[in-house]
Write a protein that holds these residues in place. Structure first.
Motif, PDB file in Angstrom:
ATOM      1  N   SER A 126       0.835  -1.196   0.000  1.00 23.17           N
ATOM      2  CA  SER A 126       0.000   0.000   0.000  1.00 23.17           C
ATOM      3  C   SER A 126       0.868   1.243   0.000  1.00 23.17           C
ATOM      4  CB  SER A 126      -0.915   0.029   1.230  1.00 23.17           C
ATOM      5  OG  SER A 126      -1.631   1.251   1.265  1.00 23.17           O
ATOM      6  N   ASP A 127       0.547   2.153  -0.903  1.00 19.16           N
ATOM      7  CA  ASP A 127       1.223   3.451  -0.929  1.00 19.16           C
ATOM      8  C   ASP A 127       0.354   4.532  -0.274  1.00 19.16           C
ATOM      9  OD1 ASP A 127      -0.775   3.859  -2.792  1.00 19.16           O
ATOM     10  OD2 ASP A 127       0.586   4.000  -4.501  1.00 19.16           O
ATOM     11  N   ARG A 128      -0.748   4.092   0.338  1.00 17.55           N
ATOM     12  CA  ARG A 128      -1.681   4.954   1.087  1.00 17.55           C
ATOM     13  C   ARG A 128      -2.504   5.886   0.197  1.00 17.55           C
ATOM     14  NH1 ARG A 128       3.052   6.154   5.339  1.00 17.55           N
ATOM     15  NH2 ARG A 128       3.082   4.091   6.300  1.00 17.55           N
ATOM     16  N   ARG A 129      -2.594   5.597  -1.071  1.00 17.84           N
ATOM     17  CA  ARG A 129      -3.373   6.459  -1.977  1.00 17.84           C
ATOM     18  C   ARG A 129      -4.846   6.530  -1.577  1.00 17.84           C
ATOM     19  NH1 ARG A 129      -2.822   3.057  -7.496  1.00 17.84           N
ATOM     20  NH2 ARG A 129      -0.720   3.015  -6.695  1.00 17.84           N
ATOM     21  N   HIS A 130      -5.356   5.471  -0.963  1.00 18.61           N
ATOM     22  CA  HIS A 130      -6.763   5.444  -0.558  1.00 18.61           C
ATOM     23  C   HIS A 130      -7.070   6.436   0.567  1.00 18.61           C
ATOM     24  CE1 HIS A 130      -4.743   2.938   2.361  1.00 18.61           C
ATOM     25  NE2 HIS A 130      -5.839   2.899   3.101  1.00 18.61           N
ATOM     26  N   MET A 131      -6.039   6.953   1.216  1.00 24.52           N
ATOM     27  CA  MET A 131      -6.217   7.897   2.321  1.00 24.52           C
ATOM     28  C   MET A 131      -5.979   9.351   1.895  1.00 24.52           C
ATOM     29  SD  MET A 131      -7.304   6.210   4.861  1.00 24.52           S
ATOM     30  CE  MET A 131      -7.048   7.291   6.261  1.00 24.52           C
ATOM     31  N   ARG A 132      -5.780   9.571   0.620  1.00 27.90           N
ATOM     32  CA  ARG A 132      -5.514  10.939   0.141  1.00 27.90           C
ATOM     33  C   ARG A 132      -6.792  11.609  -0.375  1.00 27.90           C
ATOM     34  NH1 ARG A 132      -0.346  12.678   0.143  1.00 27.90           N
ATOM     35  NH2 ARG A 132       1.264  11.083   0.217  1.00 27.90           N
ATOM     36  N   VAL A 144       4.066   6.882  10.922  1.00 28.34           N
ATOM     37  CA  VAL A 144       5.432   7.393  10.860  1.00 28.34           C
ATOM     38  C   VAL A 144       6.358   6.435  10.124  1.00 28.34           C
ATOM     39  CG1 VAL A 144       5.191   8.801  12.922  1.00 28.34           C
ATOM     40  CG2 VAL A 144       5.985   6.430  13.139  1.00 28.34           C
ATOM     41  N   TRP A 145       5.978   5.171   9.989  1.00 31.76           N
ATOM     42  CA  TRP A 145       6.818   4.194   9.298  1.00 31.76           C
ATOM     43  C   TRP A 145       6.630   4.307   7.786  1.00 31.76           C
ATOM     44  CZ3 TRP A 145       2.942   2.492  12.798  1.00 31.76           C
ATOM     45  CH2 TRP A 145       1.757   2.054  12.204  1.00 31.76           C
ATOM     46  N   PRO A 146       7.576   3.759   7.020  1.00 28.03           N
ATOM     47  CA  PRO A 146       7.471   3.818   5.551  1.00 28.03           C
ATOM     48  C   PRO A 146       6.252   3.053   5.040  1.00 28.03           C
ATOM     49  CG  PRO A 146       9.659   3.076   6.247  1.00 28.03           C
ATOM     50  CD  PRO A 146       8.797   3.096   7.477  1.00 28.03           C
ATOM     51  N   VAL A 147       5.825   3.378   3.814  1.00 35.76           N
ATOM     52  CA  VAL A 147       4.724   2.633   3.194  1.00 35.76           C
ATOM     53  C   VAL A 147       5.112   1.153   3.103  1.00 35.76           C
ATOM     54  CG1 VAL A 147       3.860   4.608   1.907  1.00 35.76           C
ATOM     55  CG2 VAL A 147       5.521   3.079   0.836  1.00 35.76           C
ATOM     56  N   ILE A 148       4.104   0.299   2.999  1.00 32.80           N
ATOM     57  CA  ILE A 148       4.337  -1.147   2.988  1.00 32.80           C
ATOM     58  C   ILE A 148       4.407  -1.654   1.563  1.00 32.80           C
ATOM     59  CG2 ILE A 148       3.315  -3.380   3.565  1.00 32.80           C
ATOM     60  CD1 ILE A 148       2.224  -1.998   6.102  1.00 32.80           C
ATOM     61  N   CYS A 153       4.636  -8.331  -4.118  1.00 32.40           N
ATOM     62  CA  CYS A 153       3.821  -7.372  -4.857  1.00 32.40           C
ATOM     63  C   CYS A 153       4.402  -5.985  -4.669  1.00 32.40           C
ATOM     64  CB  CYS A 153       2.373  -7.393  -4.360  1.00 32.40           C
ATOM     65  SG  CYS A 153       1.313  -6.262  -5.263  1.00 32.40           S
ATOM     66  N   SER A 154       4.613  -5.298  -5.757  1.00 37.57           N
ATOM     67  CA  SER A 154       5.218  -3.971  -5.665  1.00 37.57           C
ATOM     68  C   SER A 154       4.220  -2.843  -5.889  1.00 37.57           C
ATOM     69  CB  SER A 154       6.366  -3.850  -6.665  1.00 37.57           C
ATOM     70  OG  SER A 154       5.870  -4.024  -7.973  1.00 37.57           O
ATOM     71  N   SER A 155       2.974  -3.176  -6.193  1.00 39.33           N
ATOM     72  CA  SER A 155       1.991  -2.129  -6.452  1.00 39.33           C
ATOM     73  C   SER A 155       0.886  -2.150  -5.396  1.00 39.33           C
ATOM     74  CB  SER A 155       1.390  -2.295  -7.846  1.00 39.33           C
ATOM     75  OG  SER A 155       0.717  -3.523  -7.940  1.00 39.33           O
ATOM     76  N   PHE A 156       0.134  -1.078  -5.342  1.00 40.47           N
ATOM     77  CA  PHE A 156      -0.992  -0.940  -4.420  1.00 40.47           C
ATOM     78  C   PHE A 156      -2.016  -2.042  -4.689  1.00 40.47           C
ATOM     79  CE2 PHE A 156      -5.234   0.731  -3.543  1.00 40.47           C
ATOM     80  CZ  PHE A 156      -5.097   1.225  -2.250  1.00 40.47           C
ATOM     81  N   ASN A 157      -2.326  -2.839  -3.675  1.00 37.81           N
ATOM     82  CA  ASN A 157      -3.296  -3.921  -3.886  1.00 37.81           C
ATOM     83  C   ASN A 157      -4.300  -4.069  -2.737  1.00 37.81           C
ATOM     84  OD1 ASN A 157      -1.648  -5.105  -1.944  1.00 37.81           O
ATOM     85  ND2 ASN A 157      -1.247  -6.961  -3.109  1.00 37.81           N
ATOM     86  N   LEU A 158      -4.495  -3.029  -1.956  1.00 38.35           N
ATOM     87  CA  LEU A 158      -5.435  -3.084  -0.831  1.00 38.35           C
ATOM     88  C   LEU A 158      -6.811  -3.564  -1.265  1.00 38.35           C
ATOM     89  CD1 LEU A 158      -6.392  -2.466   2.075  1.00 38.35           C
ATOM     90  CD2 LEU A 158      -6.722  -0.091   1.324  1.00 38.35           C
ATOM     91  N   TRP A 159      -7.310  -3.046  -2.382  1.00 39.34           N
ATOM     92  CA  TRP A 159      -8.682  -3.384  -2.783  1.00 39.34           C
ATOM     93  C   TRP A 159      -8.834  -4.864  -3.141  1.00 39.34           C
ATOM     94  CZ3 TRP A 159     -10.487  -0.040  -0.100  1.00 39.34           C
ATOM     95  CH2 TRP A 159     -10.218   1.309  -0.205  1.00 39.34           C
ATOM     96  N   ASP A 160      -7.760  -5.529  -3.501  1.00 45.82           N
ATOM     97  CA  ASP A 160      -7.832  -6.973  -3.750  1.00 45.82           C
ATOM     98  C   ASP A 160      -8.188  -7.736  -2.477  1.00 45.82           C
ATOM     99  OD1 ASP A 160      -7.071  -6.422  -6.342  1.00 45.82           O
ATOM    100  OD2 ASP A 160      -4.985  -7.017  -6.035  1.00 45.82           O
TER     101      ASP A 160
END
Length: 189
Positions: A126-132, A144-148, A153-160
Motif C-alpha cells: 500500500s502506498d496509502r493512496r486510498h487515504m488521500r 510514521v513508518w514507511p509505506v508497505i 507485490c510492488s503495487s498498491f493492492n489493498l482493494w484486492d
C-alpha cells in the motif's frame, strides 16, 4: 491464553488498520500460533460495527473495511484488534458477538476474507493512496513508518483484499461460516 502482547507496545496508527495488522502479524509472540489476517467488509463496503473505540459505547460505526488478526492457542481462536474496546486477545466468539450483535440479519452484515498472516505480510502493498484527498493531503495523519511493500507485490493492492466478490488471497466467509470454521459453532448462541 499463552499469547501475551501489551497493546501499547504495538505499531499503531488510527485509520490504518491494514498496516497496523501487517506489523502485528510479524511479531515474534505469534510464532507457532497460526496467525491469520482477517479483512472485514461486504459487497456494499458498509459494515455495521460495535465495540470500537471510535464509538462512545452507545453508538455504532460503519466501516468500509476493517482488519484484525486472529491466532489459535490451545484449540481456541483469539482476536487482536487495536481499535476494539474488547480485550486485546479476546476470544473470537466474544468478539463476533460484541462487534456484530445483529449477526447477518442486517444489510450491513460482515463478510470476512481470512488470509494466513505469512501470506498477507508477503503479498500486501500500500502506498496509502486510498487515504488521500483530491488535493493530495491525507484524510488521517499517515503512520510514521514507511509505506508497505510486500515481497511478492510492488503495487498498491489493498482493494484486492477488501473485495469480497472476486477470488483473491485467502478465502471469503460469511459470519456463520467464520463461526463454524474457527469456533465450531453453527450459529450465534
Amino acid at each position: 491464553m499463552s499469547i501475551k502482547i501489551n497493546k501499547e507496545s504495538i505499531r499503531y496508527a488510527p485509520c490504518y488498520c491494514e498496516e497496523n495488522i501487517w506489523h502485528l502479524a510479524q511479531r515474534q509472540e505469534f510464532a507457532g500460533y497460526d496467525p491469520h489476517a482477517v479483512f472485514i467488509s461486504n459487497f456494499q463496503r458498509i459494515v455495521h460495527f460495535e465495540a470500537q473505540q471510535i464509538c462512545d459505547g452507545t453508538h455504532f460505526i460503519c466501516w468500509d473495511y476493517h482488519v484484525i488478526l486472529i491466532a489459535e492457542d490451545s484449540g481456541e481462536w483469539f482476536v487482536f484488534d487495536p481499535d476494539s474496546t474488547l480485550d486485546f486477545g479476546c476470544g473470537l466468539q466474544e468478539y463476533l458477538t460484541a462487534s456484530f450483535p445483529f449477526g447477518d440479519r442486517i444489510a450491513q452484515a460482515p463478510l470476512f476474507r481470512v488470509i494466513k498472516a505469512a501470506e498477507y505480510t508477503r503479498s500486501f502493498s500500500s502506498d496509502r493512496r486510498h487515504m488521500r484527498k483530491a488535493d493530495g493531503s491525507f484524510h488521517a495523519s499517515p503512520p510514521v513508518w514507511p509505506v508497505i511493500q510486500g515481497a511478492e507485490c510492488s503495487s498498491f493492492n489493498l482493494w484486492d483484499f477488501v473485495d469480497m466478490v472476486n477470488v483473491g488471497q485467502g478465502e471469503v466467509l460469511d459470519l456463520v461460516g467464520l463461526r463454524e470454521r474457527f469456533t465450531g459453532m453453527m450459529s450465534k448462541p
